[in-house]
Design a protein around this motif. Structure first.
Motif, PDB file in Angstrom:
ATOM      1  N   ARG A  88       0.628  -1.198  -0.061  1.00 13.89           N
ATOM      2  CA  ARG A  88      -0.121  -0.068  -0.083  1.00 13.89           C
ATOM      3  C   ARG A  88       0.897   1.349   0.059  1.00 13.89           C
ATOM      4  O   ARG A  88       0.569   2.249  -0.877  1.00 13.89           O
ATOM      5  CB  ARG A  88      -0.869  -0.099   1.068  1.00 13.89           C
ATOM      6  N   ILE A  89       1.894   1.269   0.788  1.00 12.78           N
ATOM      7  CA  ILE A  89       2.742   2.378   1.129  1.00 12.78           C
ATOM      8  C   ILE A  89       3.380   2.915  -0.264  1.00 12.78           C
ATOM      9  O   ILE A  89       3.426   4.085  -0.645  1.00 12.78           O
ATOM     10  CB  ILE A  89       3.510   2.540   2.194  1.00 12.78           C
ATOM     11  N   SER A  94       4.359   6.207  -5.216  1.00 14.94           N
ATOM     12  CA  SER A  94       4.602   6.149  -6.458  1.00 14.94           C
ATOM     13  C   SER A  94       3.475   7.178  -7.288  1.00 14.94           C
ATOM     14  O   SER A  94       3.661   7.719  -8.319  1.00 14.94           O
ATOM     15  CB  SER A  94       4.716   4.939  -7.227  1.00 14.94           C
ATOM     16  N   LEU A  95       2.167   6.894  -7.119  1.00 10.91           N
ATOM     17  CA  LEU A  95       1.156   7.725  -7.603  1.00 10.91           C
ATOM     18  C   LEU A  95       1.353   9.218  -7.366  1.00 10.91           C
ATOM     19  O   LEU A  95       0.885  10.005  -8.254  1.00 10.91           O
ATOM     20  CB  LEU A  95      -0.246   7.155  -7.021  1.00 10.91           C
ATOM     21  N   LEU A  96       1.976   9.471  -5.992  1.00 12.78           N
ATOM     22  CA  LEU A  96       2.126  10.741  -5.887  1.00 12.78           C
ATOM     23  C   LEU A  96       2.831  11.331  -6.526  1.00 12.78           C
ATOM     24  O   LEU A  96       2.787  12.623  -7.234  1.00 12.78           O
ATOM     25  CB  LEU A  96       2.501  10.965  -4.277  1.00 12.78           C
ATOM     26  N   ALA A 204      -4.857   1.066  -1.952  1.00  8.61           N
ATOM     27  CA  ALA A 204      -3.728   2.157  -2.526  1.00  8.61           C
ATOM     28  C   ALA A 204      -4.301   2.835  -3.706  1.00  8.61           C
ATOM     29  O   ALA A 204      -3.883   4.186  -3.646  1.00  8.61           O
ATOM     30  CB  ALA A 204      -2.665   1.208  -2.758  1.00  8.61           C
ATOM     31  N   PHE A 205      -5.283   2.336  -4.685  1.00  4.74           N
ATOM     32  CA  PHE A 205      -5.658   3.015  -5.526  1.00  4.74           C
ATOM     33  C   PHE A 205      -6.834   4.036  -5.228  1.00  4.74           C
ATOM     34  O   PHE A 205      -7.010   5.096  -5.888  1.00  4.74           O
ATOM     35  CB  PHE A 205      -6.061   1.865  -6.565  1.00  4.74           C
ATOM     36  N   PHE A 209      -6.332   7.897  -6.216  1.00  8.28           N
ATOM     37  CA  PHE A 209      -7.588   8.782  -6.831  1.00  8.28           C
ATOM     38  C   PHE A 209      -7.760   9.997  -5.935  1.00  8.28           C
ATOM     39  O   PHE A 209      -8.087  10.984  -6.529  1.00  8.28           O
ATOM     40  CB  PHE A 209      -9.112   7.806  -6.500  1.00  8.28           C
ATOM     41  N   LEU A 210      -7.653   9.945  -4.637  1.00  3.34           N
ATOM     42  CA  LEU A 210      -8.008  11.189  -3.791  1.00  3.34           C
ATOM     43  C   LEU A 210      -6.626  12.282  -3.965  1.00  3.34           C
ATOM     44  O   LEU A 210      -6.880  13.336  -4.007  1.00  3.34           O
ATOM     45  CB  LEU A 210      -8.231  10.753  -2.324  1.00  3.34           C
TER      46      LEU A 210
END
Length: 267
Positions: A88-89, A94-96, A204-205, A209-210
């Motif tokens: 999750r972390i 990575s998405l950030l 995590a996804f 999204f947020l």
């Protein structure tokens, strides 16, 4: 002098239901300190590959046990990372980075290192229970090898059970053709682990999204302004980047994100 007594794995115990593959890997973790001690104590002497067990039957000698241990090391990354909050972390971080639009800032080494230390922070109570309830009694010879593995499995199972969604667990229970009344407390590890990882990916996804929403709004506003000014050749991503960084810093984004990640793990 030996540091601790090396448990003997018999041919029958290795392939029986009493010691399945997942428990074998967990058990080999407990042998990490015992293998070097036994290897040093052997004094370079040639040892047979198989020895007679006190309980009867054939057991592994020290060289074979050492080989099994180092073979299991190749599975340790998957076991340790998939059974903790690391998945999750690292995905959220990575998405950030993608949402900010930075190509390599923070670099992969920083993301992986921060994810590992956050994982240690989140899993600290679980690791403390494993150490106090399983490892310490085992080193004092208060528990047998199999009893130590059973005790070490309980805190890890409780952690994964709290993070696993019922729908994900029901999916793997149905695919495994188990009883529909199977819960996370009595489900086999081969069912609980993939259900836990699936739940972690979904969570995590949701975080991703947020995270993307405010940065996407900035991208849309910047692109609209550049389009209205006729600046077709100027990249909106390049212009929006300083505004994204300013928003993230002013909102104390690292504090909010890491705090939310740590608090998202049910304990």
């Amino acid at each position: 002098m030996l540091i601790m007594k090396m448990p003997v794995l018999s041919w029958q115990g290795l392939f029986s239901e009493r010691l399945p593959s997942m428990r074998l890997i967990a058990g080999l973790l407990l042998l990490a300190l015992a293998v070097p001690a036994l290897a040093q104590d052997s004094g370079g002497m040639s040892l047979p590959l198989l020895t007679a067990s006190n309980r009867g039957g054939t057991s592994y000698s020290v060289p074979i046990q050492t080989l099994l241990f180092f073979t299991a090391l190749s599975f340790l990354p998957a076991v340790l990372l998939m059974m903790t909050g690391f998945t999750r972390i690292v995905i959220v971080l990575s998405l950030l980075r993608q949402a900010l639009g930075t190509q390599s800032a923070p670099p992969n080494q920083v993301i992986i290192g921060l994810s590992l230390f956050l994982t240690f922070f989140v899993m600290g109570p679980t690791f403390d229970r494993v150490y106090a309830e399983a490892y310490q009694p085992y080193t004092r010879n208060a528990l047998t090898f199999e009893q130590a593995v059973d005790r070490a499995e309980v805190p890890v199972r409780e952690f994964m059970s709290k993070q696993t969604r019922q729908s994900d667990l029901a999916l793997f229970v149905r695919l495994s053709k188990l009883d529909a009344a199977t819960t996370a407390e009595n489900a086999p590890m081969r069912v609980l682990i993939p259900a836990f990882v699936t739940s972690e990916l979904k969570t995590a996804f949701q975080f991703g999204f947020l995270i993307f929403i405010p940065f996407l709004v900035i991208d849309m506003v910047v692109a609209s302004v550049l389009m209205s000014l006729g600046m077709m050749m100027l990249s909106p991503v390049l212009v929006a980047l300083p505004f994204k960084l300013m928003l993230f810093v002013l909102a104390d984004g690292w504090n909010l994100l890491i705090g939310s990640l740590a608090a998202s793990f049910a304990t």
